[in-house]
Design a protein around this motif. Structure first.
Motif, mmCIF file in Angstrom:
data_model
loop_
_atom_site.group_PDB
_atom_site.id
_atom_site.type_symbol
_atom_site.label_atom_id
_atom_site.label_comp_id
_atom_site.label_asym_id
_atom_site.label_seq_id
_atom_site.Cartn_x
_atom_site.Cartn_y
_atom_site.Cartn_z
ATOM 1 N N ASN A 439 0.918 -1.232 -0.085
ATOM 2 C CA ASN A 439 -0.143 0.046 -0.147
ATOM 3 C C ASN A 439 0.794 1.374 -0.016
ATOM 4 O OD1 ASN A 439 -2.998 -1.006 0.542
ATOM 5 N ND2 ASN A 439 -1.335 -2.103 1.861
ATOM 6 N N VAL A 440 0.319 2.238 -0.781
ATOM 7 C CA VAL A 440 1.201 3.377 -0.774
ATOM 8 C C VAL A 440 0.286 4.627 -0.173
ATOM 9 C CG1 VAL A 440 2.067 5.328 -2.505
ATOM 10 C CG2 VAL A 440 2.170 2.809 -3.239
ATOM 11 N N LEU A 441 0.986 5.169 0.740
ATOM 12 C CA LEU A 441 0.219 6.367 1.696
ATOM 13 C C LEU A 441 -0.125 7.473 0.722
ATOM 14 C CD1 LEU A 441 2.627 6.670 4.623
ATOM 15 C CD2 LEU A 441 0.482 5.932 4.561
ATOM 16 N N GLY A 442 -1.564 7.460 0.832
ATOM 17 C CA GLY A 442 -2.078 8.854 0.194
ATOM 18 C C GLY A 442 -2.245 8.584 -1.203
ATOM 19 N N SER A 443 -2.252 7.295 -1.846
ATOM 20 C CA SER A 443 -2.770 6.922 -3.276
ATOM 21 C C SER A 443 -4.111 6.918 -3.220
ATOM 22 C CB SER A 443 -2.170 5.581 -3.865
ATOM 23 O OG SER A 443 -2.378 4.506 -2.858
ATOM 24 N N VAL A 447 -6.562 3.847 2.157
ATOM 25 C CA VAL A 447 -7.423 4.085 3.516
ATOM 26 C C VAL A 447 -6.919 5.507 4.095
ATOM 27 C CG1 VAL A 447 -7.474 1.849 3.975
ATOM 28 C CG2 VAL A 447 -5.500 3.028 5.062
ATOM 29 N N VAL A 448 -5.923 6.124 3.760
ATOM 30 C CA VAL A 448 -5.667 7.422 4.214
ATOM 31 C C VAL A 448 -6.568 8.698 3.799
ATOM 32 C CG1 VAL A 448 -3.930 9.287 4.387
ATOM 33 C CG2 VAL A 448 -3.327 6.710 4.652
ATOM 34 N N PRO A 449 -6.797 8.651 2.668
ATOM 35 C CA PRO A 449 -7.614 9.727 2.185
ATOM 36 C C PRO A 449 -9.155 9.419 2.808
ATOM 37 C CG PRO A 449 -6.391 8.978 0.373
ATOM 38 C CD PRO A 449 -6.009 8.196 1.564
ATOM 39 N N LEU A 450 -9.563 7.942 2.873
ATOM 40 C CA LEU A 450 -10.782 7.819 3.256
ATOM 41 C C LEU A 450 -11.003 8.035 4.657
ATOM 42 C CD1 LEU A 450 -13.612 6.342 3.059
ATOM 43 C CD2 LEU A 450 -12.409 4.222 3.702
ATOM 44 N N PHE A 451 -9.793 7.762 5.621
ATOM 45 C CA PHE A 451 -9.915 8.251 6.937
ATOM 46 C C PHE A 451 -9.987 9.574 7.144
ATOM 47 C CE2 PHE A 451 -7.728 3.922 8.440
ATOM 48 C CZ PHE A 451 -9.001 3.098 8.272
ATOM 49 N N THR A 452 -9.325 10.428 6.262
ATOM 50 C CA THR A 452 -9.114 11.909 6.446
ATOM 51 C C THR A 452 -10.604 12.146 6.389
ATOM 52 O OG1 THR A 452 -6.801 11.737 5.598
ATOM 53 C CG2 THR A 452 -8.129 13.786 5.350
ATOM 54 N N GLN A 453 -11.382 11.840 5.231
ATOM 55 C CA GLN A 453 -12.596 12.429 5.039
ATOM 56 C C GLN A 453 -13.657 12.032 6.175
ATOM 57 O OE1 GLN A 453 -13.771 10.653 1.224
ATOM 58 N NE2 GLN A 453 -12.356 11.707 0.134
ATOM 59 N N GLN A 454 -13.639 10.997 6.734
ATOM 60 C CA GLN A 454 -14.259 10.502 7.980
ATOM 61 C C GLN A 454 -13.984 11.585 9.029
ATOM 62 O OE1 GLN A 454 -13.453 6.234 8.027
ATOM 63 N NE2 GLN A 454 -15.130 5.611 6.667
ATOM 64 N N ILE A 455 -12.741 11.459 9.112
ATOM 65 C CA ILE A 455 -12.454 12.658 10.434
ATOM 66 C C ILE A 455 -13.072 13.998 10.091
ATOM 67 C CG2 ILE A 455 -10.322 13.590 11.556
ATOM 68 C CD1 ILE A 455 -9.089 10.914 10.921
ATOM 69 N N VAL A 461 -14.696 6.625 12.379
ATOM 70 C CA VAL A 461 -13.642 6.036 11.196
ATOM 71 C C VAL A 461 -13.924 4.642 11.173
ATOM 72 C CG1 VAL A 461 -11.207 5.623 10.958
ATOM 73 C CG2 VAL A 461 -11.914 7.890 11.683
ATOM 74 N N THR A 462 -14.086 3.957 10.066
ATOM 75 C CA THR A 462 -14.523 2.562 9.755
ATOM 76 C C THR A 462 -13.176 1.878 9.662
ATOM 77 O OG1 THR A 462 -15.222 3.014 7.709
ATOM 78 C CG2 THR A 462 -16.914 3.119 9.509
ATOM 79 N N VAL A 463 -12.843 0.771 10.187
ATOM 80 C CA VAL A 463 -12.009 -0.179 10.130
ATOM 81 C C VAL A 463 -12.510 -1.549 10.015
ATOM 82 C CG1 VAL A 463 -9.712 -1.376 10.936
ATOM 83 C CG2 VAL A 463 -10.079 1.243 11.415
ATOM 84 N N THR A 464 -11.902 -2.321 9.037
ATOM 85 C CA THR A 464 -12.661 -3.382 8.735
ATOM 86 C C THR A 464 -12.732 -4.463 9.709
ATOM 87 O OG1 THR A 464 -10.765 -4.319 7.460
ATOM 88 C CG2 THR A 464 -12.606 -3.251 6.231
ATOM 89 N N LEU A 508 -2.989 3.071 12.410
ATOM 90 C CA LEU A 508 -2.990 4.122 11.518
ATOM 91 C C LEU A 508 -4.122 5.130 11.458
ATOM 92 C CD1 LEU A 508 -1.394 4.744 8.722
ATOM 93 C CD2 LEU A 508 -3.299 3.453 7.405
ATOM 94 N N ALA A 509 -5.297 4.514 12.051
ATOM 95 C CA ALA A 509 -6.514 5.458 12.032
ATOM 96 C C ALA A 509 -6.173 6.373 13.405
ATOM 97 C CB ALA A 509 -7.677 4.514 12.213
ATOM 98 N N ARG A 510 -5.750 5.631 14.417
ATOM 99 C CA ARG A 510 -5.488 6.392 15.652
ATOM 100 C C ARG A 510 -4.394 7.590 15.324
ATOM 101 N NH1 ARG A 510 -5.244 0.782 18.921
ATOM 102 N NH2 ARG A 510 -7.477 0.671 19.472
#
Length: 603
Positions: A439-443, A447-455, A461-464, A508-510
């Motif tokens: 996985n590439v951060l921010g691609s 998950v990073v852009p998704l978590f950022t939007q949820q925050i 923040v939803t984690v599977t 990562l979410a935390r």
């Protein structure tokens, strides 16, 4: 002319100090009482030290210095100028053959000159620093060992916004010591207490990217409202994106040591050549284009199916690399004739194939045939077009999900790797290489852009799954290693990137929640369950059992070997499968084509 006007007052002051040192040397030589006859000798020889030291200081470039920022390099140049002046003065005085001239003065004098000139400069810098400190507003604590903090303190001395008032170190033995007049006030674990005691509003993390000190500081800062800052990365300095401390980002917490590139070899590969990138508008594709542009490529051909993505890339590269010849196409890699026409027109020497569908759940349901058509047939079209036009190198971007795949996306990428190896046997003049990474951060789609939007929406923040882990690297690191693998690789090889330690997605979410200035009480984390085709743990990417080392520490070669597929059989099956084959039918075919593929519900 302006430099001369600036240097004259300084030179005048220096010569006055040289003259003062001359008389002090005589004064010390005769126990604070100079006999009259020696006063006459001092006056007769006085012009020579003035001339000699003026020549020495000018020769050493002393008058280019800015006194407010004098440091050790400038003091070394001052010492060199004084030594030159001492030699000239000694030679001149000895040539005068003055009777009974005290030679010990010629030894004392340069030492006194160095002390007086150095003291004048040190005093000026001290006053300048006090003036800057009185003007700077906010107190800041530096987080890191003394070795890490030294560069940060030097950077802060030029800042009008921040004043370093203390250091917190991970090393117990450094507590109580000081660096550049800033004291180590405690351990990193005492960050909140130290900031509260001295009234600091922020902490500058000087520890290396990815270090435990950075993560610990984040956890401590999030609970107390302390702002965490770090110094700009090298690429940000070069782009003039930042000239002072900036807010800490996720890449700073998970980042690793910079990639060591064979810059000379890459420059030879790309300089003046034509390079072609498919999927150029995507996260990895666009970063590959940026890296290639910096290497002096003659012509860069960019292909993407998205009009908006290719337009954005065109605007960026035209601004940042106006001298580069860029050609931008909206085209689909699934259209073989369109690709052949583009490749034949531009004759690329290097082809980087980044076009792919990569979102696991989307490709797992309703879109399985799209994954096969783009990831397998699209790769086949690009690889054959590269061989037919005589390209020297073809590099395909693969994924860690191709290792023992449990989903359609991973299986399609594994089949694409095998297709590339099969095409390599058809076109021996082209070096075909595949590169796997995680996985590439921010691609896009990560998950990073998704978590950022949820925050930003206030959560949750939803984690599977609480135990799900993934490997991560930054976009620039991934792109650089792809280029390095393309340079090193021999035809048919599959390169695996060393991804470091896996990271729990919940951690990562935390980290993202705390970086946003919130706590988990404000932004809760919920668990939604594993999605279709999703693994709990990705396979180890670079262990000794499955890979072989290379001269590059972050690149290994996969030892996995499978029978090469019959390309024409694959093409015929996809054509006969039609527009909407059932998922079960397609998975059964994939299991036959990729023996290691096992759907998650069967695993």
């Amino acid at each position: 002319m302006r430099r001369v006007r600036h240097a004259l007052p300084v030179l005048t002051l220096d010569l006055a100090l040289v003259l003062a040192a001359w008389w002090i040397a005589f004064w010390l030589r005769f126990n604070l009482d100079i006999p009259d006859e020696y006063e006459d000798l001092a006056v007769k020889a006085m012009l020579w030290p003035l001339a000699g030291y003026a020549a020495g200081l000018v020769w050493a470039g002393i008058y280019r210095h800015v006194w407010s920022f004098i440091g050790l390099p400038e003091m070394r140049e001052l010492t060199l100028g004084v030594a030159f002046g001492a030699v000239v003065t000694t030679a001149a005085v000895l040539m005068l053959r003055l009777p009974f001239f005290p030679r010990s003065v010629l030894v004392l004098h340069p030492l006194l000159v160095l002390v007086l000139l150095g003291a004048a400069r040190a005093a000026w810098r001290t006053l300048a620093e006090h003036r800057r400190l009185s003007e700077s507003g906010k107190a800041i604590v530096v987080v890191g060992s003394l070795q890490d903090a030294s560069d940060a303190l030097r950077a802060l001395k030029g800042s009008r916004d921040w004043q370093a008032v203390g250091i917190v170190s991970p090393l117990a033995e450094e507590v109580g010591r000081s660096l550049q007049n800033v004291r180590v006030l405690g351990r990193v674990s005492a960050l909140a207490e130290v900031c509260d005691r001295i009234g600091a509003e922020a902490a500058l993390v000087a520890s290396p990217a990815g270090s435990e000190e950075r993560r610990e500081a984040l956890l401590l800062a999030a609970d107390t409202g302390i702002t965490l800052l770090t110094l700009p990365r090298a690429d940000q300095w070069l782009k003039a994106e930042s000239t002072g401390p900036r807010k800490i980002e996720l890449e700073d917490l998970l980042g690793r040591a910079p990639v060591q590139l064979d810059v000379e070899g890459l420059a030879d590969l790309f300089s003046g050549q034509t390079a072609l990138v498919t999927g150029a508008g995507g996260s990895i594709g666009s970063e590959l284009c940026r890296q290639i542009a910096r290497l002096g490529v003659g012509r860069l051909v960019c292909i993407d199916v998205s009009e908006y993505a290719i337009y954005q890339l065109e605007q960026e590269l035209r601004e940042t690399h106006p001298q580069m010849q860029g050609v931008y196409y909206t085209a689909n890699v699934r259209e073989a004739e369109r690709l052949r026409a583009i490749f034949a027109r531009h004759q690329p020497a290097v082809v980087l194939h980044a076009a792919a569908y990569k979102h696991v759940p989307l490709m797992e349901q309703h879109n399985e045939i799209e994954a096969v058509r783009t990831n397998v047939i699209g790769t086949l079209n690009a690889a054959r077009a590269a061989g037919e036009c005589g390209a020297k190198r073809f590099v395909m971007i693969s994924t860690d999900k191709a290792v023992n795949p449990t989903n359609v996306m991973g299986a399609s990428k594994r089949l694409a790797e095998l297709v590339v190896q099969a095409v390599a046997a058809e076109h021996l003049q082209t070096q075909y290489v595949s590169v796997r990474f995680g996985n590439v951060l921010g691609s896009s789609g990560s998950v990073v852009p998704l978590f950022t939007q949820q925050i930003a929406r206030g959560g949750p923040v939803t984690v599977t799954h609480p135990e799900i882990v993934r490997y991560f690297m930054t976009i620039p690191e991934a792109a650089q290693l792809v280029l390095q693998a393309g340079l090193m690789g021999r035809s048919g090889q599959i390169f695996v990137l060393e991804m470091g330690e896996p990271v729990k997605i919940v951690e990562l979410a935390r980290m993202l929640i705390r970086l946003s200035g919130h706590t988990e009480q404000e932004i809760p984390i919920t668990y939604s369950g594993l999605r279709p085709g999703e693994k709990l743990y990705e396979e180890l990417l670079a262990d000794d059992e499955t890979t072989e080392p290379t001269p590059h520490p972050k690149l290994r070669i996969s030892k996995a070997s499978s029978p090469l597929p019959d390309i024409e059989t694959i093409v015929k099956w996809v054509e006969l499968a039609g527009a909407a084959p059932t998922g079960t039918f397609l998975r059964e075919w994939l299991k036959a084509a990729v023996p290691e593929y096992m759907p998650r519900n069967e695993a």
